[in-house]
Scaffold this active site. Structure first.
Site, PDB file in Angstrom:
ATOM      1  N   ASP A  56      16.712  12.798 -19.958  1.00 46.32           N
ATOM      2  CA  ASP A  56      18.012  12.318 -20.424  1.00 46.32           C
ATOM      3  C   ASP A  56      18.699  11.402 -19.414  1.00 46.32           C
ATOM      4  O   ASP A  56      19.128  10.292 -19.756  1.00 46.32           O
ATOM      5  CB  ASP A  56      18.930  13.507 -20.734  1.00 46.32           C
ATOM      6  CG  ASP A  56      18.485  14.279 -21.961  1.00 46.32           C
ATOM      7  OD1 ASP A  56      17.393  13.985 -22.480  1.00 46.32           O
ATOM      8  OD2 ASP A  56      19.211  15.187 -22.387  1.00 46.32           O
TER       9      ASP A  56
ATOM     10  N   ARG B  83      30.110  22.865 -12.806  1.00 51.62           N
ATOM     11  CA  ARG B  83      30.572  21.523 -13.193  1.00 51.62           C
ATOM     12  C   ARG B  83      31.732  21.000 -12.339  1.00 51.62           C
ATOM     13  O   ARG B  83      31.780  19.795 -12.043  1.00 51.62           O
ATOM     14  CB  ARG B  83      30.940  21.500 -14.678  1.00 51.62           C
ATOM     15  CG  ARG B  83      29.787  21.812 -15.640  1.00 51.62           C
ATOM     16  CD  ARG B  83      28.462  21.387 -15.128  1.00 51.62           C
ATOM     17  NE  ARG B  83      27.364  21.562 -16.084  1.00 51.62           N
ATOM     18  CZ  ARG B  83      26.125  21.802 -15.715  1.00 51.62           C
ATOM     19  NH1 ARG B  83      25.826  21.927 -14.428  1.00 51.62           N
ATOM     20  NH2 ARG B  83      25.170  21.907 -16.608  1.00 51.62           N
TER      21      ARG B  83
ATOM     22  N   ASP C  85      29.895  21.016 -21.671  1.00 49.34           N
ATOM     23  CA  ASP C  85      29.843  20.304 -20.397  1.00 49.34           C
ATOM     24  C   ASP C  85      30.592  18.984 -20.424  1.00 49.34           C
ATOM     25  O   ASP C  85      31.199  18.577 -19.426  1.00 49.34           O
ATOM     26  CB  ASP C  85      28.387  20.073 -19.974  1.00 49.34           C
ATOM     27  CG  ASP C  85      27.794  21.277 -19.268  1.00 49.34           C
ATOM     28  OD1 ASP C  85      28.573  22.171 -18.873  1.00 49.34           O
ATOM     29  OD2 ASP C  85      26.570  21.327 -19.109  1.00 49.34           O
TER      30      ASP C  85
ATOM     31  N   SER D  93      16.284  23.930 -23.536  1.00 45.28           N
ATOM     32  CA  SER D  93      17.222  23.227 -22.669  1.00 45.28           C
ATOM     33  C   SER D  93      17.686  24.239 -21.631  1.00 45.28           C
ATOM     34  O   SER D  93      18.220  25.294 -21.984  1.00 45.28           O
ATOM     35  CB  SER D  93      18.418  22.708 -23.477  1.00 45.28           C
ATOM     36  OG  SER D  93      19.398  22.170 -22.620  1.00 45.28           O
TER      37      SER D  93
END
Length: 397
Positions: free
Chosen positions: A17, A97, A126, A178
């Site tokens: 990605d 994050r 996210d 994932s």
């Protein structure tokens, strides 16, 4: 797309990605791309990832070991709060994050960039976490979120883009899950997990062994705390990062910390995930147990009332909000006497406290004993109960 954007800092993992995103941003925004690869303890080989970023079109590539900062300034403060989302999830992805975003913003300032970029999809949490944190730290920075902009709709589309642009990637059509991994946890989504009735497959393991493969003998450890933070294991002083690594090793060995749940995403949908949080589960159990002898009852009650709100703030991306910072100040004050040692037995998925001691212990054996004592008059309880029952009498005449 904005013509004002001349340089972008991209959160870059080196996978499919973000490799495609790097090339796509450069092509569609006609701007320079700087990458940041943050080592938060994901256990992946990062050697050569800067060369890969440069080969894919980056003008500069940062690769940074942030494990100690992650444990010290993010994991440990959150664990002082006792935060747990929806009563089960220890927030392993959520808490990573804010740190990644902090470094994105700092690098953007250092490099004179006008924007930051991430690889989060338009369905997930996210994107919210990255962008709210960016807004809090520097609202003048723009955010590029390609999954909300481009016409690539799937991993297959990304693979075709990568092939057309000569991007080397180890990802194939056969990737099952994932995953997100760091010092605190590993998450699995996708594959058979998209049906909440399906049991997790044999490949949905990374940090933990299965209960069937866990040792048949228990293991006993001690964890020392100072003001709510773990500082030593079995009497050996360690840094926050070292403590997380050691507890992950111990917990993973005994199959501790696996969770299979359906949760409520901030964007409004339900999502099923499997989480492994071996070290965090041990740390949570030990910390909570030590609070039992060191925290005043009413103080604990007030703090516990804040746990759901604090956990939601972390999960939803409000780490840098004034309310989280204010609650953190209260929590840190509440932890001043959470110092001592907890002994735990690790066995077949469980971290079981079996002993605790503290120089600030509020426990008094002479008050709690079932034997004879001379410090408590049991007859006094009758008046206490009578007063407590006044309101239950209603309008009795």
């Amino acid at each position: 797309m904005s013509k004002d954007i001349k340089k972008v800092v991209l959160a870059y993992s080196g996978g499919l990605d973000t490799s495609v995103i790097l090339a796509w941003i450069k092509e569609h925004y006609q701007c320079e791309v700087v990458t940041l690869t943050a080592d938060l303890g994901q256990g992946e080989e990062l050697d050569g990832i800067d060369e890969k970023a440069l080969a894919t079109g980056a003008v500069k590539a940062y690769v940074e070991d942030l494990q100690e900062e992650f444990a010290r300034d993010f994991i440990f403060p959150m664990f002082r709060s006792g935060a747990i989302y929806e009563g089960r999830y220890l927030l392993g992805t959520s808490i990573a994050r804010p740190l990644i975003t902090k470094r994105l913003v700092e690098i953007a300032h250092a490099e004179g960039a006008q924007a930051v970029a991430h690889g989060a999809t338009g369905k997930g949490n996210d994107q919210v976490r990255f962008e709210l944190a960016t807004t809090a730290l520097d609202p003048s920075l723009k955010t590029i979120a390609p999954w909300r902009e481009w016409d690539l709709k799937s991993r297959s589309d990304c693979l075709r883009f990568a092939k057309a642009h000569g991007i080397e990637t180890p990802i194939s059509h056969g990737k099952l899950y994932s995953c997100d991994r760091n010092l605190l946890h590993c998450s699995f989504e996708g594959g058979e997990l998209e049906d909440p009735w399906n049991a997790p497959g044999d490949l949905a393991y990374a940090m933990c062994v299965s209960l069937e493969d866990a040792p048949n003998e228990s293991e006993t450890i001690t964890i020392d705390f100072e003001k709510g933070d773990a500082v030593a294991i079995d009497g050996e002083k360690m840094t926050p990062g070292e403590i997380m690594i050691k507890l992950n090793e111990l917990g993973g060995k005994h199959g501790i910390g696996r969770l299979d749940m359906v949760e409520n995403r901030f964007v409004g949908m339900k999502s099923r995930g499997v989480y492994e949080t071996p070290g965090g589960t041990i740390l949570y159990a030990a910390h909570r147990d030590l609070e039992g002898i060191t925290m005043d009852r009413e103080l604990m009650s007030v703090r516990d009332g804040l746990i759901p709100r604090y956990a939601e703030m972390v999960y939803n991306g409000f780490w840098y909000s004034p309310e989280r910072e204010a609650i953190q100040a209260f929590i840190d004050k509440s932890q001043e006497h959470v110092t001592g040692t907890v002994r735990l037995k690790l066995y077949k998925g469980h971290a079981i406290p079996t002993g605790r001691k503290s120089p600030f212990s509020l426990y008094r054996a002479d008050l709690a004993t079932f034997e004879e004592d001379d410090v408590y008059n049991q007859a006094d309880a009758a008046g206490f109960i009578k007063l407590q029952g006044l309101r239950l009498r209603g309008f009795e005449k």
